[in-house]
Design a protein around this motif. Structure first.
Motif, PDB file in Angstrom:
ATOM      1  N   THR A 192       0.823  -1.213   0.000  1.00 33.97           N
ATOM      2  CA  THR A 192       0.000   0.000   0.000  1.00 33.97           C
ATOM      3  C   THR A 192       0.854   1.259   0.000  1.00 33.97           C
ATOM      4  OG1 THR A 192      -1.761  -1.168   1.177  1.00 33.97           O
ATOM      5  CG2 THR A 192      -1.829   1.236   1.203  1.00 33.97           C
ATOM      6  N   LEU A 193       1.873   1.277   0.874  1.00 40.15           N
ATOM      7  CA  LEU A 193       2.744   2.457   0.925  1.00 40.15           C
ATOM      8  C   LEU A 193       3.532   2.622  -0.371  1.00 40.15           C
ATOM      9  CD1 LEU A 193       4.094   2.266   4.592  1.00 40.15           C
ATOM     10  CD2 LEU A 193       2.462   3.911   3.643  1.00 40.15           C
ATOM     11  N   GLY A 194       3.990   1.496  -0.943  1.00 37.43           N
ATOM     12  CA  GLY A 194       4.705   1.573  -2.210  1.00 37.43           C
ATOM     13  C   GLY A 194       3.831   2.132  -3.318  1.00 37.43           C
ATOM     14  N   ALA A 195       2.575   1.658  -3.380  1.00 39.14           N
ATOM     15  CA  ALA A 195       1.649   2.160  -4.400  1.00 39.14           C
ATOM     16  C   ALA A 195       1.324   3.629  -4.170  1.00 39.14           C
ATOM     17  CB  ALA A 195       0.372   1.323  -4.389  1.00 39.14           C
ATOM     18  N   CYS A 196       1.205   4.020  -2.903  1.00 39.39           N
ATOM     19  CA  CYS A 196       0.905   5.420  -2.585  1.00 39.39           C
ATOM     20  C   CYS A 196       2.040   6.343  -3.020  1.00 39.39           C
ATOM     21  CB  CYS A 196       0.638   5.553  -1.089  1.00 39.39           C
ATOM     22  SG  CYS A 196       0.136   7.206  -0.580  1.00 39.39           S
ATOM     23  N   LEU A 197       3.293   5.941  -2.716  1.00 37.45           N
ATOM     24  CA  LEU A 197       4.438   6.759  -3.115  1.00 37.45           C
ATOM     25  C   LEU A 197       4.566   6.831  -4.635  1.00 37.45           C
ATOM     26  CD1 LEU A 197       7.099   5.570  -0.497  1.00 37.45           C
ATOM     27  CD2 LEU A 197       5.892   7.759  -0.557  1.00 37.45           C
ATOM     28  N   ALA A 198       4.332   5.696  -5.294  1.00 38.62           N
ATOM     29  CA  ALA A 198       4.385   5.684  -6.756  1.00 38.62           C
ATOM     30  C   ALA A 198       3.315   6.586  -7.351  1.00 38.62           C
ATOM     31  CB  ALA A 198       4.225   4.251  -7.271  1.00 38.62           C
ATOM     32  N   ALA A 199       2.115   6.577  -6.759  1.00 35.46           N
ATOM     33  CA  ALA A 199       1.027   7.431  -7.255  1.00 35.46           C
ATOM     34  C   ALA A 199       1.389   8.909  -7.115  1.00 35.46           C
ATOM     35  CB  ALA A 199      -0.265   7.126  -6.500  1.00 35.46           C
ATOM     36  N   ILE A 200       1.961   9.276  -5.964  1.00 37.33           N
ATOM     37  CA  ILE A 200       2.359  10.672  -5.737  1.00 37.33           C
ATOM     38  C   ILE A 200       3.437  11.084  -6.738  1.00 37.33           C
ATOM     39  CG2 ILE A 200       3.470  12.242  -4.107  1.00 37.33           C
ATOM     40  CD1 ILE A 200       2.125  10.644  -1.856  1.00 37.33           C
ATOM     41  N   ALA A 201       4.424  10.193  -6.944  1.00 32.61           N
ATOM     42  CA  ALA A 201       5.504  10.503  -7.879  1.00 32.61           C
ATOM     43  C   ALA A 201       4.977  10.654  -9.308  1.00 32.61           C
ATOM     44  CB  ALA A 201       6.571   9.407  -7.818  1.00 32.61           C
ATOM     45  N   LEU A 202       4.063   9.790  -9.724  1.00 33.14           N
ATOM     46  CA  LEU A 202       3.528   9.852 -11.078  1.00 33.14           C
ATOM     47  C   LEU A 202       2.675  11.096 -11.296  1.00 33.14           C
ATOM     48  CD1 LEU A 202       2.659   6.094 -11.593  1.00 33.14           C
ATOM     49  CD2 LEU A 202       4.226   7.438 -12.999  1.00 33.14           C
ATOM     50  N   VAL A 203       1.886  11.451 -10.281  1.00 33.53           N
ATOM     51  CA  VAL A 203       1.078  12.664 -10.406  1.00 33.53           C
ATOM     52  C   VAL A 203       1.981  13.894 -10.479  1.00 33.53           C
ATOM     53  CG1 VAL A 203      -0.579  14.143  -9.214  1.00 33.53           C
ATOM     54  CG2 VAL A 203      -0.974  11.689  -9.329  1.00 33.53           C
ATOM     55  N   GLY A 204       3.022  13.933  -9.633  1.00 36.73           N
ATOM     56  CA  GLY A 204       3.969  15.046  -9.696  1.00 36.73           C
ATOM     57  C   GLY A 204       4.681  15.119 -11.031  1.00 36.73           C
ATOM     58  N   TYR A 205       5.089  13.958 -11.551  1.00 37.03           N
ATOM     59  CA  TYR A 205       5.721  13.896 -12.870  1.00 37.03           C
ATOM     60  C   TYR A 205       4.776  14.404 -13.949  1.00 37.03           C
ATOM     61  CZ  TYR A 205       7.299  11.669 -17.209  1.00 37.03           C
ATOM     62  OH  TYR A 205       7.668  11.436 -18.508  1.00 37.03           O
ATOM     63  N   GLY A 206       3.513  13.986 -13.866  1.00 44.54           N
ATOM     64  CA  GLY A 206       2.536  14.414 -14.862  1.00 44.54           C
ATOM     65  C   GLY A 206       2.326  15.915 -14.859  1.00 44.54           C
ATOM     66  N   PHE A 207       2.188  16.497 -13.660  1.00 43.87           N
ATOM     67  CA  PHE A 207       2.002  17.946 -13.576  1.00 43.87           C
ATOM     68  C   PHE A 207       3.236  18.686 -14.088  1.00 43.87           C
ATOM     69  CE2 PHE A 207      -1.484  17.267 -10.398  1.00 43.87           C
ATOM     70  CZ  PHE A 207      -2.455  17.974 -11.096  1.00 43.87           C
ATOM     71  N   LEU A 208       4.437  18.156 -13.789  1.00 45.61           N
ATOM     72  CA  LEU A 208       5.667  18.811 -14.251  1.00 45.61           C
ATOM     73  C   LEU A 208       5.753  18.802 -15.767  1.00 45.61           C
ATOM     74  CD1 LEU A 208       8.423  20.090 -13.628  1.00 45.61           C
ATOM     75  CD2 LEU A 208       9.375  17.781 -13.479  1.00 45.61           C
ATOM     76  N   ARG A 209       5.426  17.668 -16.388  1.00 44.32           N
ATOM     77  CA  ARG A 209       5.475  17.596 -17.845  1.00 44.32           C
ATOM     78  C   ARG A 209       4.457  18.527 -18.486  1.00 44.32           C
ATOM     79  NH1 ARG A 209      10.088  15.067 -19.559  1.00 44.32           N
ATOM     80  NH2 ARG A 209       9.142  13.947 -21.291  1.00 44.32           N
ATOM     81  N   LEU A 210       3.261  18.581 -17.921  1.00 52.79           N
ATOM     82  CA  LEU A 210       2.243  19.478 -18.478  1.00 52.79           C
ATOM     83  C   LEU A 210       2.636  20.945 -18.288  1.00 52.79           C
ATOM     84  CD1 LEU A 210      -1.021  17.667 -17.322  1.00 52.79           C
ATOM     85  CD2 LEU A 210      -0.089  17.794 -19.637  1.00 52.79           C
ATOM     86  N   GLN A 211       3.251  21.236 -17.149  1.00 53.77           N
ATOM     87  CA  GLN A 211       3.699  22.605 -16.885  1.00 53.77           C
ATOM     88  C   GLN A 211       4.771  23.023 -17.885  1.00 53.77           C
ATOM     89  OE1 GLN A 211       5.998  23.201 -13.273  1.00 53.77           O
ATOM     90  NE2 GLN A 211       4.985  25.151 -12.906  1.00 53.77           N
ATOM     91  N   ARG A 212       5.690  22.103 -18.196  1.00 60.24           N
ATOM     92  CA  ARG A 212       6.745  22.423 -19.155  1.00 60.24           C
ATOM     93  C   ARG A 212       6.178  22.571 -20.563  1.00 60.24           C
ATOM     94  NH1 ARG A 212      12.539  19.656 -17.696  1.00 60.24           N
ATOM     95  NH2 ARG A 212      12.797  20.709 -15.699  1.00 60.24           N
ATOM     96  N   ALA A 213       5.204  21.743 -20.904  1.00 59.47           N
ATOM     97  CA  ALA A 213       4.569  21.885 -22.216  1.00 59.47           C
ATOM     98  C   ALA A 213       3.896  23.247 -22.337  1.00 59.47           C
ATOM     99  CB  ALA A 213       3.559  20.761 -22.428  1.00 59.47           C
ATOM    100  N   ARG A 214       3.253  23.672 -21.258  1.00 55.63           N
ATOM    101  CA  ARG A 214       2.594  24.986 -21.263  1.00 55.63           C
ATOM    102  C   ARG A 214       3.618  26.112 -21.347  1.00 55.63           C
ATOM    103  NH1 ARG A 214      -2.451  26.823 -19.533  1.00 55.63           N
ATOM    104  NH2 ARG A 214      -2.634  28.986 -20.244  1.00 55.63           N
TER     105      ARG A 214
END
Length: 311
Positions: free
Chosen positions: A23-45
């Motif tokens: 559960t903790l591993g999945a939670c950390l992975a989810a946070i990292a992926l969401v942060g990665y996604g926002f960073l990529r979208l921010q750079r595209a913008r």
């Protein structure tokens, strides 16, 4: 519903250690992926919102440039592996090594790598700008891999099917001379002409001449008496003034130096042979994929907590 009930039953019966680890591993992975996604979208913008500047009229600061890669006068830039002329390179050499243990097997281990820090230029129809590639995210126009039997290859093989053979694997990336480029970074201009202090420069030049008395006498001792009298010194002074002013003229006609390098802070520094549209599209899709995958993992964590009766 039956499948959800099945998974809920498995989660409810799982050992506490395994449950919390997963559960903790999945939670950390989810946070990292969401942060990665926002960073990529921010750079595209950011790429979309930054207007393209012409080199001659570019403002000082964070700018976007389009042009062609060129080299500066002087020694050529060449990739260490293939020896091919280029504007930028990086390389990696790997060796296949056997793993320890009874089962054997092997893996590729990096034994050498390098990245170019040589200055080159980007040019458009209005001028040129020196590019310092240190710290940049580089998207090259040439990427290739091949294999061989030596730690350092003798160039890129002209007749090599796919990868070839050998215990060494070579990876090479380059920006070739003349390639169309997109650049995003910190732009600054060093003004060649400056307000010169003629009196100070004159004094410094005369002081230098005085340190070499033999040369001074040879140039200005007209009566050959071994001394520089007032009249001869005035001749030396006029010659020094002419020299200082000639140097001012040379500096005044030198072009300004435009330089692009890594900006301070978290803003990206990009040197790409892909177009702005290609970069923006790739970053947007990878950002959306990160958000979607992170959201699915997050939903899975919530489901696991509900199945466990914790929420």
């Amino acid at each position: 519903m039956d499948s959800l009930a099945f998974w809920a039953g498995l989660i409810a019966q799982a050992e506490p250690g395994k449950f919390w680890f997963g559960t903790l591993g999945a939670c950390l992975a989810a946070i990292a992926l969401v942060g990665y996604g926002f960073l990529r979208l921010q750079r595209a913008r950011l790429l979309e919102d930054t207007p393209t500047s012409r080199i001659r009229s570019a403002a000082q600061g964070y700018v976007e440039l389009h042009g062609y890669a060129r080299t500066l006068p002087g020694p050529e830039i060449a990739s260490p592996l293939s020896g091919q002329r280029c504007c930028w390179w990086d390389y990696r050499v790997e060796q296949r090594r056997r793993k320890h243990g009874s089962r054997g097997g092997s893996s590729w281990v990096t034994i050498d790598r390098g990245r170019s820090d040589d200055l080159f230029t980007i040019e458009d129809a209005t001028g040129k700008c020196i590019v310092d590639p240190v710290g940049a995210t580089v998207v090259p126009d040439l990427s290739r891999k091949w294999r061989g039997s030596q730690p350092r290859p003798r160039g890129f093989p002209s007749k090599s099917p796919l990868w070839g053979f050998g215990e060494y694997r070579y990876s090479e990336r380059m920006i070739n001379y003349g390639t169309a480029m997109y650049a995003l970074g910190q732009f600054q201009t060093q003004i060649a002409f400056r307000a010169d202090d003629e009196a100070l420069e004159l004094s410094e030049l005369l002081s230098i001449w005085k340190q070499d008395k033999r040369a001074l006498l040879r140039r200005f001792d007209a009566n050959q008496d071994g001394e520089i009298d007032l009249e001869e010194w005035e001749v030396a002074r006029r010659e020094a003034i002419r020299s200082v002013r000639a140097d001012h003229v040379k500096r005044s006609v030198q072009p300004d130096l435009n330089i692009l390098n890594k900006p301070k802070g978290q803003r990206p520094y990009i040197l790409s042979t892909k177009t702005e549209q290609e970069l923006t599209r790739a970053w947007r899709w990878s950002g959306l994929a990160g958000l979607l995958t992170g959201g699915v993992l997050g939903a899975g964590v919530v489901f696991a907590l509900i199945a466990r009766g914790l929420i």
